[in-house]
Design a protein around this motif. Structure first.
Motif, short mmCIF file in Angstrom:
data_model
loop_
_atom_site.label_atom_id
_atom_site.label_comp_id
_atom_site.label_asym_id
_atom_site.label_seq_id
_atom_site.Cartn_x
_atom_site.Cartn_y
_atom_site.Cartn_z
N LEU B 120 5.40 61.05 0.19
CA LEU B 120 6.09 61.46 -0.92
C LEU B 120 6.32 60.55 -2.14
N VAL B 121 6.60 59.42 -1.83
CA VAL B 121 6.89 58.13 -2.64
C VAL B 121 5.52 57.66 -3.78
N PRO B 390 15.63 49.43 19.40
CA PRO B 390 15.97 49.28 18.42
C PRO B 390 14.76 49.23 17.15
N VAL B 391 14.20 50.39 16.14
CA VAL B 391 13.01 50.54 15.93
C VAL B 391 13.51 49.93 14.23
N ALA B 392 12.71 49.44 13.90
CA ALA B 392 12.32 49.13 12.14
C ALA B 392 12.77 49.55 11.37
N PHE B 393 13.34 49.65 10.11
CA PHE B 393 13.64 50.82 9.15
C PHE B 393 12.09 50.24 8.22
N PRO B 394 12.36 50.85 8.00
CA PRO B 394 10.55 50.49 6.50
C PRO B 394 11.11 50.42 5.92
N ASP B 395 11.01 49.47 4.37
CA ASP B 395 10.73 49.74 3.35
C ASP B 395 10.51 50.49 2.80
N LEU B 396 11.13 51.93 2.22
CA LEU B 396 10.23 52.98 1.64
C LEU B 396 10.17 52.79 0.24
N LEU B 397 10.94 51.95 -0.80
CA LEU B 397 10.57 51.36 -2.16
C LEU B 397 9.16 50.07 -2.26
N GLY B 399 8.57 47.63 -1.29
CA GLY B 399 9.05 46.33 -2.39
C GLY B 399 9.20 46.33 -3.75
N ARG B 400 10.04 47.67 -4.29
CA ARG B 400 10.18 47.99 -5.28
C ARG B 400 11.71 47.87 -5.85
N ASP B 401 11.97 47.08 -6.81
CA ASP B 401 13.25 46.60 -7.29
C ASP B 401 14.23 48.22 -7.28
N PRO B 402 15.31 48.15 -6.95
CA PRO B 402 16.02 49.41 -6.75
C PRO B 402 16.50 49.63 -8.49
N ALA B 403 16.72 48.05 -8.75
CA ALA B 403 17.59 48.54 -10.04
C ALA B 403 16.28 48.72 -11.35
N SER B 404 14.81 48.96 -10.65
CA SER B 404 14.53 49.66 -11.81
C SER B 404 13.86 51.00 -11.19
N ILE B 405 14.14 51.37 -10.50
CA ILE B 405 14.14 52.76 -10.56
C ILE B 405 15.18 53.59 -11.27
N PRO B 406 14.88 54.61 -12.48
CA PRO B 406 15.64 54.97 -13.23
C PRO B 406 16.37 55.70 -12.35
N ARG B 407 17.91 56.14 -13.24
CA ARG B 407 19.01 56.54 -12.67
C ARG B 407 19.88 57.66 -13.84
N CYS B 408 20.22 58.81 -13.37
CA CYS B 408 20.31 59.79 -13.55
C CYS B 408 21.02 59.05 -14.27
#
Lengths: 423, 423
Positions: B120-121, B390-397, B399-408
């Motif tokens: 999806l990503v 426990p299983v590791a939660f993968p980084d689904l970004l 490695g992208r900086d969340p601040a760079s995601i366009p926001r509504c």
């Protein structure tokens, strides 16, 4: 008759631990006619003097004071021992009392090692000295009512249960230096489900642990610790150094326990955040549900499908179930009009111990029950330190068949295998 | 102006999935003036005919029917795609729509593999086609109000949050063969937190996941499966074979997620036992607490210490907090008097998508949000299969900086980093 004489003979009680809890429980014991408080012990002299004076002022005999609990236990002045001391002292004091052959009742708390839990069991098996954990909530009216309902099949097969010790103790802990309270040092140095018994004791009866069921694995997850720092930083009168102290104990510890019957139990320790008090019991069964936090019961038999989305309409309906399902113990107790200590549970749990000692009955909360409950703390510390990895729950019965454990019968009976006391 | 023309142009919508949910959501879409339903798709012909006739009977144009969603997506008849189909179809249909460059909204559900979440990503990053998960509860008035309160500091630092999808679906699942409902086959073959988004979507906003926080580990614990067998055995009209069927899905799945900020999240799937509906949100903060199951708020500022043991006295006091803290979106919406679908959330989430498409805004629930939410299901299946490890939660970004995601931004904004819409 000799038996009657034994029954009429007053027990001579030695009290270990005169902090806040010790004072309150000793007050309840001092009101009894079948028991004299002959010795008291604390590590602080002023607490001893205070209790000696208090009892004398109430017209009771002045007890002898000890600062070493081993001396109190071995003293010829005492027949039965009550341990209300700090958590760390529970196991050594109980072991010493059992070895001295003196029946011992002890306050709740988690163990510090699995070895300590095994020690309790092995010393009891060597000595058979009566020893009972004073888990007052196992005599709570809500808990006992829900257990009666479960035994009557109201919930069908119980698949999941929640519980918790959710009690805002920030003031108690942050004032720990001033009040010489053991929680402060524990919260500074230790991170685990440190107080599992109030919810898990009743849950053990609900699920038949040490009867026909056992715990298999335990996993614990801790948050960071921020509640006490934040509280200290903004609360007048609190040692300001605590604002920056490193507390080891996470604010919320969530523990999941699996059982041999394919059930899960979730318990929560939540003692350093702003919140209302709750033991948060829920029961999730194939045919019914209970929720303590809004005191409601929902069952296939008593609810329609339309109720599914109208929970608010029956918040509080547990009151009616209490009317119907409370055990005879509580009906008699309420009729007698005596409700002392935490809504009556403290009186009941003390009376359960004293009655069982006097009538030579097995303890209604026995050493195996205590060992299982107390093992949660070291197991959870281990799991937390491993990032929530499940750890095996050891068999603290040493392979013993639960059916071979002597069970208390009568009004104070808690185990399902005991004769039912409800009419 | 061209912009106005574009705004005024009606969107031509293709609908995939005409089961119960598809019919209800299509009904809401059919009431809109800014959208025509030009194509509908289902694997069952009778559902297609039913919807064609229903829309025609309501005076709308009769949509073209498809049994293959790829044909609907590639058809020149459609501009935007709505996926209301079975869980298994979500990812392939959304991927196909993104690749076709057609904005796509899709119903909630967990993924079947982490690879699907990554797909999806990666397809979104290749195409930048607008894609939004229709997580209606992220627009729920309770959830939005609690999030506004959190952002205003009412709870202090949030340390622990609970949520759940606790919905008695026994009838829906056990009638799955008759109603051709996908839950039946899923419950027979799969054991995991299969429906995490209704509670975890709002919790992500509360905790700033994909903003300045992320999930680190996930552990899931399942009970045995007894609820559906027991229900089938005693409920008239249910296929009696289900009384002995082996359901893979445990009755209760409890999942603990840890975050980068030292918080824990506990979510519960409880869909095959007798119980009232709840999403069970709780918020445990250093200065305040919220509990959905009795709709109460407790804070250091608004409660006294005496309230600690009198929770029942303020059950329901959340009503007052809703008055004060509900977002402008809900004030306007309530004032306008339109509340359609699940108390209004369904209308809002559809309108959020359509408005964002028409105004060319980033999606308020974006592909990264969806990927994180949907990843819970395969991660929990893995953890359950490993006894709760426990299983590791993968980084689904990636490695992208969340601040760079366009926001509504604007009325439908959900992320904290977006401009605040509350006055």
């Amino acid at each position: 008759m000799e038996e009657t004489a034994a029954h009429n003979k007053k027990l001579r009680a030695g009290i270990i631990g005169l902090g806040c809890r010790g004072v309150s429980m000793t007050g309840l014991l001092a009101e009894r006619d079948d028991l004299d408080i002959t010795a008291v012990c604390d590590v602080y002299d002023d607490r001893i003097s205070m209790m000696q004076e208090k009892l004398a002022a109430d017209g009771r005999a002045r007890p002898v004071g000890f600062t070493d609990y081993n001396e109190l236990i071995s003293s010829p002045l005492t027949d039965v021992i009550f341990v209300f001391a700090a958590w760390e002292a529970h196991v050594p004091a109980v072991v010493a009392a059992m070895r001295a052959g003196k029946p011992v009742a002890f306050e709740v708390g988690g163990a510090y090692s699995l070895d300590d839990c095994r020690l309790l069991v092995s010393v009891w098996e060597e000595t058979h000295t009566p020893a009972m954990m004073l888990e007052n909530c196992m005599y709570g009216i809500r808990e006992m009512t829900v257990t009666e309902m479960a035994r009557d099949g109201i919930f069908g097969d119980i698949m999941h249960v929640d519980g918790g010790y959710m009690h805002d103790l920030r003031s108690e802990i942050a004032n720990g230096a001033k009040n010489r309270h053991y929680r402060l040092r524990n919260y500074l140095s230790r991170n685990c489900e440190n107080y599992p018994t109030h919810e898990l004791g009743p849950i053990c009866r609900l699920l038949g642990i040490n009867e026909d069921n056992r715990f298999l694995t335990l996993s614990s997850f801790s948050t960071a610790a921020r509640g006490l720092n934040d509280y200290a930083a903004r609360t007048p009168g609190i040692d300001p150094a605590l604002a920056d102290a490193h507390f080891a104990q996470g604010d919320v510890v969530t523990t999941i326990i699996t059982t041999a019957k394919g059930q899960t139990v979730k318990i929560t320790l939540d003692t350093t955040l702003a919140r209302p008090y709750s033991r948060g019991l829920t029961v999730h069964g194939t045919r019914g549900f209970f929720c303590e936090d809004n005191l409601s019961v929902y069952t296939d038999d008593t609810n329609s499908e339309a109720d599914h989305f109208r929970w608010r309409n029956f918040w509080g309906n547990f009151d009616g179930w209490i009317e119907k399902y409370q055990p005879k113990l509580w009906r008699d107790y309420t009729a007698a009009g005596i409700k002392k200590g935490h809504g009556g549970m403290d009186f009941l749990v003390l009376d359960a111990f004293i009655t069982s000692v006097k009538e030579d009955l097995p303890m209604p909360i026995d050493i195996y029950d205590a060992a299982v409950l107390m093992a949660v703390s070291p197991l959870s510390a281990l799991s937390v330190s491993k990032g929530g990895a499940p750890v095996a729950f050891p068999d603290l019965l040493n392979g013993r068949d639960p059916a071979s454990i002597p069970r208390c019968e009568g009004i104070y009976s808690l185990h399902r295998t005991a004769k039912k006391t409800n009419p």
